[in-house]
Design a protein around this motif. Sequence first.
Motif, PDB file in Angstrom:
ATOM      1  N   TRP A 113      -8.033  12.874  -5.275  1.00  0.00           N
ATOM      2  CA  TRP A 113      -7.240  11.252  -6.108  1.00  0.00           C
ATOM      3  C   TRP A 113      -5.801  12.194  -5.159  1.00  0.00           C
ATOM      4  CZ3 TRP A 113      -8.631   8.013 -10.119  1.00  0.00           C
ATOM      5  CH2 TRP A 113      -6.721   7.956 -10.410  1.00  0.00           C
ATOM      6  N   ASN A 157       0.788   7.130  -6.260  1.00  0.00           N
ATOM      7  CA  ASN A 157      -0.724   7.973  -6.726  1.00  0.00           C
ATOM      8  C   ASN A 157      -0.856   9.247  -6.031  1.00  0.00           C
ATOM      9  OD1 ASN A 157      -2.411   5.961  -8.038  1.00  0.00           O
ATOM     10  ND2 ASN A 157      -3.163   5.392  -6.730  1.00  0.00           N
ATOM     11  N   LEU A 158       0.191   9.928  -4.952  1.00  0.00           N
ATOM     12  CA  LEU A 158       0.601  11.289  -4.205  1.00  0.00           C
ATOM     13  C   LEU A 158       0.901  11.559  -5.389  1.00  0.00           C
ATOM     14  CD1 LEU A 158      -0.743  12.986  -1.674  1.00  0.00           C
ATOM     15  CD2 LEU A 158       1.159  11.897  -0.563  1.00  0.00           C
ATOM     16  N   TRP A 186      -5.629   8.823   2.245  1.00  0.00           N
ATOM     17  CA  TRP A 186      -6.334   8.058   3.614  1.00  0.00           C
ATOM     18  C   TRP A 186      -5.965   6.889   3.291  1.00  0.00           C
ATOM     19  CZ3 TRP A 186     -10.793   5.602   1.655  1.00  0.00           C
ATOM     20  CH2 TRP A 186     -11.851   4.924   2.783  1.00  0.00           C
ATOM     21  N   GLY A 187      -5.197   6.073   1.636  1.00  0.00           N
ATOM     22  CA  GLY A 187      -4.762   4.765   1.799  1.00  0.00           C
ATOM     23  C   GLY A 187      -3.782   4.891   2.893  1.00  0.00           C
ATOM     24  N   LEU A 188      -2.388   5.476   2.756  1.00  0.00           N
ATOM     25  CA  LEU A 188      -1.008   5.134   3.364  1.00  0.00           C
ATOM     26  C   LEU A 188      -1.620   6.164   4.417  1.00  0.00           C
ATOM     27  CD1 LEU A 188       0.735   8.409   1.316  1.00  0.00           C
ATOM     28  CD2 LEU A 188       1.485   5.805   1.845  1.00  0.00           C
ATOM     29  N   PRO A 193       0.831  -1.177   0.057  1.00  0.00           N
ATOM     30  CA  PRO A 193      -0.161  -0.194   0.045  1.00  0.00           C
ATOM     31  C   PRO A 193       0.882   0.962   0.103  1.00  0.00           C
ATOM     32  CG  PRO A 193       0.095  -1.391   2.129  1.00  0.00           C
ATOM     33  CD  PRO A 193       0.598  -1.848   0.705  1.00  0.00           C
ATOM     34  N   HIS A 211      -0.039   3.689  -2.966  1.00  0.00           N
ATOM     35  CA  HIS A 211      -0.352   5.062  -2.458  1.00  0.00           C
ATOM     36  C   HIS A 211       0.483   5.894  -2.058  1.00  0.00           C
ATOM     37  CE1 HIS A 211      -4.560   3.151  -1.613  1.00  0.00           C
ATOM     38  NE2 HIS A 211      -4.201   2.562  -0.963  1.00  0.00           N
ATOM     39  N   ILE A 268      -7.822  10.805  -1.296  1.00  0.00           N
ATOM     40  CA  ILE A 268      -7.637   9.822  -1.141  1.00  0.00           C
ATOM     41  C   ILE A 268      -6.660   8.673  -0.688  1.00  0.00           C
ATOM     42  CG2 ILE A 268      -8.258   7.007  -2.666  1.00  0.00           C
ATOM     43  CD1 ILE A 268     -10.965   8.877  -4.144  1.00  0.00           C
ATOM     44  N   ALA A 269      -5.852   9.014  -1.813  1.00  0.00           N
ATOM     45  CA  ALA A 269      -3.816   8.328  -1.320  1.00  0.00           C
ATOM     46  C   ALA A 269      -3.273   8.566   0.029  1.00  0.00           C
ATOM     47  CB  ALA A 269      -3.326   9.496  -2.503  1.00  0.00           C
TER      48      ALA A 269
END
Length: 65
Positions: free
Chosen positions: A52, A26-27, A58-60, A19, A23, A55-56
């Motif tokens: 975008w 993506n960030l 949040w994923g991190l 992850p 992520h 969300i990245a």
Amino acid sequence: MACIIGAYFYLTAKDEPNPFILHGTNLVGAALLTVSLLVHTNWPSLVLEAFWAAIAIWGLWKALK
């Protein structure tokens, strides 16, 4: 754009993607596109990159928990 497409490819190619790589990439992609969009303003795309990036992040955050 290459970072975001690369992250999507990575997600699709790996059975258990890391992850932080997914992520994080993506960030970085969202941040670089945001810089470009601040120079050549395109509001719909700028809003999309904000989501975008959020969300990245949040994923991190979830991966760190």
